[in-house]
Write an enzyme that holds these catalytic residues in place. Sequence first.
Site, PDB file in Angstrom:
ATOM      1  CG  HIS A  89      -0.635   0.287   2.558  1.00  0.00           C
ATOM      2  ND1 HIS A  89       0.382  -0.786   3.190  1.00  0.00           N
ATOM      3  CD2 HIS A  89      -0.007   1.372   3.192  1.00  0.00           C
ATOM      4  CE1 HIS A  89       1.031  -0.314   4.367  1.00  0.00           C
ATOM      5  NE2 HIS A  89       0.655   1.112   4.452  1.00  0.00           N
TER       6      HIS A  89
HETATM    7  C1  UD1 Z   1      -1.927   5.517   6.587  1.00  0.00           C
HETATM    8  C2  UD1 Z   1      -0.290   5.716   6.910  1.00  0.00           C
HETATM    9  C3  UD1 Z   1       0.587   4.665   6.770  1.00  0.00           C
HETATM   10  C4  UD1 Z   1      -0.035   3.307   7.397  1.00  0.00           C
HETATM   11  C5  UD1 Z   1      -1.441   3.034   6.728  1.00  0.00           C
HETATM   12  C6  UD1 Z   1      -1.876   1.783   7.323  1.00  0.00           C
HETATM   13  C7  UD1 Z   1      -0.035   8.106   6.844  1.00  0.00           C
HETATM   14  C8  UD1 Z   1       0.801   9.150   6.237  1.00  0.00           C
HETATM   15  N1  UD1 Z   1      -0.157   6.935   6.494  1.00  0.00           N
HETATM   16  O1  UD1 Z   1      -1.402   5.187   5.038  1.00  0.00           O
HETATM   17  O2  UD1 Z   1       1.622   4.859   7.436  1.00  0.00           O
HETATM   18  O3  UD1 Z   1       0.597   2.385   7.076  1.00  0.00           O
HETATM   19  O4  UD1 Z   1      -2.201   4.026   7.014  1.00  0.00           O
HETATM   20  O5  UD1 Z   1      -2.987   1.365   6.737  1.00  0.00           O
HETATM   21  O6  UD1 Z   1      -0.690   8.678   8.020  1.00  0.00           O
HETATM   22  N2  UD1 Z   1      -8.975   5.193   2.303  1.00  0.00           N
HETATM   23  C9  UD1 Z   1     -10.393   4.488   2.393  1.00  0.00           C
HETATM   24  N3  UD1 Z   1     -10.846   3.978   3.633  1.00  0.00           N
HETATM   25  C10 UD1 Z   1     -10.123   4.341   4.874  1.00  0.00           C
HETATM   26  C11 UD1 Z   1      -9.060   4.722   4.759  1.00  0.00           C
HETATM   27  C12 UD1 Z   1      -8.599   5.112   3.735  1.00  0.00           C
HETATM   28  O7  UD1 Z   1     -10.888   4.293   1.579  1.00  0.00           O
HETATM   29  O8  UD1 Z   1     -10.902   3.832   5.883  1.00  0.00           O
HETATM   30  C13 UD1 Z   1      -8.470   5.551   1.329  1.00  0.00           C
HETATM   31  C14 UD1 Z   1      -8.587   6.791   0.780  1.00  0.00           C
HETATM   32  O9  UD1 Z   1      -8.855   6.782  -0.552  1.00  0.00           O
HETATM   33  C15 UD1 Z   1      -7.549   7.534   1.323  1.00  0.00           C
HETATM   34  C16 UD1 Z   1      -6.478   6.466   1.053  1.00  0.00           C
HETATM   35  O10 UD1 Z   1      -7.054   5.387   1.356  1.00  0.00           O
HETATM   36  O11 UD1 Z   1      -7.206   8.979   0.615  1.00  0.00           O
HETATM   37  C17 UD1 Z   1      -5.104   6.796   2.049  1.00  0.00           C
HETATM   38  O12 UD1 Z   1      -5.638   6.861   3.408  1.00  0.00           O
HETATM   39  P1  UD1 Z   1      -4.525   7.427   4.278  1.00  0.00           P
HETATM   40  O13 UD1 Z   1      -5.010   7.333   5.686  1.00  0.00           O
HETATM   41  O14 UD1 Z   1      -4.223   8.869   3.719  1.00  0.00           O
HETATM   42  O15 UD1 Z   1      -3.184   6.807   4.267  1.00  0.00           O
HETATM   43  P2  UD1 Z   1      -3.009   5.383   4.070  1.00  0.00           P
HETATM   44  O16 UD1 Z   1      -2.225   5.018   2.768  1.00  0.00           O
HETATM   45  O17 UD1 Z   1      -4.160   4.460   4.675  1.00  0.00           O
END
Ligand code: UD1
Length: 365
Positions: free
Chosen positions: A205
């Site tokens: 991811h």
């Molecule tokens: C975040 C953390 C990462 C961790 C990961 C674990 C940061 C910078 N990154 O990354 O260190 O390894 O979590 O999973 O804080 N999304 C959904 N549903 C959700 C959450 C996210 O659809 O419940 C999608 C959204 O499109 C979002 C994308 O995933 O924009 C990324 O989510 P985000 O929380 O920004 O970062 P992660 O890649 O999950």
Amino acid sequence: MKIINIVGARPNFVKIAPIMEAYRAYPDIEPLLVHTGQHYDKKMSGDFFETLGIREPDIHLGVGSGSHATQTAAIMTSFEPIVLEQKPDALLVVGDVNSTVACSMVATKLHVPVIHVEAGLRSHDRDMPEEINRVITDTISDLLFCTEQSGVDNLEKEGVSAYQVFLVGNVMIDTLVRQQPKLAALSTLEDLQLTPGGYGLLTLHRPSNVDDPETFSRILDALEVIQQDIPLIFPMHPRTRKNLESNVFGERIKAMTNLRLSEPLNYLGFLHLMSEAKVVLTDSGGIQEETTFLKVPCLTIRENTERPSTCEIGSNQLTGTQTQAILEAYHRVVNGTLKNPQIPPLWDGKAAERIVEIVYNQLKK
Ligand code: UD1
């Protein structure tokens, strides 16, 4: 003694569970749990609270997704009034996600001491958003709890006073130790028609892997070969799924008949699959530690790791993202030419107890 505890993203839930439990031995401590809402899907958030027996958050900020600046700013803006209203004696944050750094910055500017659990880890790669979060959070933290010796050494090099730093072990492993006995009753492998040691488990991811077409393509080349040898189970992070839906790689993945996609799994299902896998392939931070504890071979598909002890004494191999290097590391697993892995010191299921005891004694002063 009021302590605000922050969770936002999936790995935070796993880390906070044993800490919330350890507070129960200290009636003087009033812990408040704040969920920023960085992760909000049931599979990325709610399921973890249920499985790990974490109580409902006292406060939910509901910030959701956004660019780094948008998300970090939204967390800060909505968290500041909470700190002003609650007047906590300390803030406790875990890990390295945007919620960790955002809340730490708010608290320290309001003169609330910051406690960082999982401090000192460094990939020395500032292209990684988590590295920025780690460096900033550690710089403004008052008490810093480390999972491994490298964390203590890094903080010393950065000039953090030794009296602020404690090597206590790993709260993620605390949760694993508590949940492991439940695995025997699960039918995860049967349900997926898998046999112990007969499959690989894959997670990807990181933006540096899944957002960069060249890198992702090289990784897929390796997966194409490995899945001809053993089935690969691939529970997909929403970010990876979105990427695949919008680009050419989705078709390539569909064509790999032995690469099996799934939704994000719940904690126990994933732990079960991890503990019986022949090999785990990942770009996650925490999974490097969990496989080390389980002594399951892990290939970390990244150029660096902030958790060097998992490679130095554990079962982890840092492969980089070149196809050939990933395949060579896989062959070392298949041929059984890996050294005998060990579990790092203090990864014994009692880190949270140590942390809360130290926090209590420090705040009492
Ligand atoms: C975040 C953390 C990462 C961790 C990961 C674990 C940061 C910078 N990154 O990354 O260190 O390894 O979590 O999973 O804080 N999304 C959904 N549903 C959700 C959450 C996210 O659809 O419940 C999608 C959204 O499109 C979002 C994308 O995933 O924009 C990324 O989510 P985000 O929380 O920004 O970062 P992660 O890649 O999950």
